[in-house]
Scaffold this active site. Sequence first.
Site, PDB file in Angstrom:
ATOM      1  N   GLY A  15       0.874  -1.189  -0.025  1.00 62.03           N
ATOM      2  CA  GLY A  15      -0.024  -0.041  -0.043  1.00 62.03           C
ATOM      3  C   GLY A  15       0.826   1.273  -0.086  1.00 62.03           C
ATOM      4  N   THR A  16       2.023   1.395  -0.383  1.00 62.59           N
ATOM      5  CA  THR A  16       2.703   2.551  -0.604  1.00 62.59           C
ATOM      6  C   THR A  16       2.251   3.544  -1.431  1.00 62.59           C
ATOM      7  OG1 THR A  16       4.147   1.657  -2.323  1.00 62.59           O
ATOM      8  CG2 THR A  16       5.001   1.126  -0.136  1.00 62.59           C
ATOM      9  N   ASN A  17       1.706   3.224  -2.444  1.00 64.50           N
ATOM     10  CA  ASN A  17       0.966   4.200  -3.269  1.00 64.50           C
ATOM     11  C   ASN A  17      -0.255   4.730  -2.666  1.00 64.50           C
ATOM     12  OD1 ASN A  17       2.331   4.665  -6.073  1.00 64.50           O
ATOM     13  ND2 ASN A  17       2.340   2.364  -5.972  1.00 64.50           N
ATOM     14  N   MET A  93      -3.657  -6.926  -7.805  1.00 63.76           N
ATOM     15  CA  MET A  93      -2.960  -7.919  -8.360  1.00 63.76           C
ATOM     16  C   MET A  93      -3.971  -8.942  -8.876  1.00 63.76           C
ATOM     17  SD  MET A  93       0.086  -7.244  -7.980  1.00 63.76           S
ATOM     18  CE  MET A  93       0.724  -8.225  -8.917  1.00 63.76           C
ATOM     19  N   LEU A  96      -9.394  -6.920 -13.534  1.00 66.14           N
ATOM     20  CA  LEU A  96     -10.570  -6.581 -13.296  1.00 66.14           C
ATOM     21  C   LEU A  96     -11.446  -7.259 -14.552  1.00 66.14           C
ATOM     22  CD1 LEU A  96     -10.713  -3.246 -11.881  1.00 66.14           C
ATOM     23  CD2 LEU A  96     -11.057  -4.966 -10.916  1.00 66.14           C
ATOM     24  N   ASN A 110      -4.719   2.662 -13.540  1.00 65.96           N
ATOM     25  CA  ASN A 110      -3.831   1.454 -13.014  1.00 65.96           C
ATOM     26  C   ASN A 110      -2.441   2.358 -13.436  1.00 65.96           C
ATOM     27  OD1 ASN A 110      -2.814  -0.729 -12.204  1.00 65.96           O
ATOM     28  ND2 ASN A 110      -2.421  -1.566 -14.326  1.00 65.96           N
ATOM     29  N   HIS A 112       1.649   0.993 -13.892  1.00 70.17           N
ATOM     30  CA  HIS A 112       2.596   0.378 -14.352  1.00 70.17           C
ATOM     31  C   HIS A 112       4.091   0.724 -14.525  1.00 70.17           C
ATOM     32  CE1 HIS A 112       3.392  -3.449 -16.561  1.00 70.17           C
ATOM     33  NE2 HIS A 112       4.293  -2.545 -17.414  1.00 70.17           N
TER      34      HIS A 112
END
Length: 205
Positions: A15-17, A93, A96, A110, A112
């Site tokens: 959860g760093t973002n 991960m 969807l 998203n 990347h």
Amino acid sequence: MTDKLKIGVLLSGSGTNLQAIIDAIAQDGLPVEIVHVLSSRPDAYGIERARAAAIPVTVFDRTVYEDREAADGRIAAIMTEAGAEYLVMAGYMRKLTPVVLGAFPDRVLNLHPALLPSFKGGHAIRDAWDAGVKVTGVTVHLANEEYDKGPIVAQRAVPVLPGDDIDALEVRIHETEHEIYPAVLRAIAEGRMIMDEQRIVHISE
């Protein structure tokens, strides 16, 4: 005054973002409200980050995903009920299905860790490193049914420096992720992101 953009965050890991967005809200006045966080794993540390910020959390486990469309139906319902306008994938991960993508058309972001369309897939940093590129980077794109192929929203380059090893490169890529995601969310909240008829995304200054 800019209205706050209401987002739901999907995560599977540390959860760093998510933390970068939480910090940007608190420290930089990012006009965003995180209305709900959903984790695909009960052991994800991102759950603790959300709870520490008093954000409602839903936790799934692998049994929930035995029926992917049913799982995504629950996600769509949870996020809609919470009032989310956009969904933000932050190390989520699971791919969807159209159930979620249809509920939030062109409103699922998203991240990347490469400059798409190069180095798609789950090992982008390693693949770029092994290819010997001198510049890699980070891409924010709109998720669609094709993996890592939705319209590109924003990109930032990350150079491969002399003396780098892959760990040093990965650190700088993650630092760039933590900058670009809040910047994109600010642009959306301020109405500066548009998509043209060719489905090319533009962000004005």
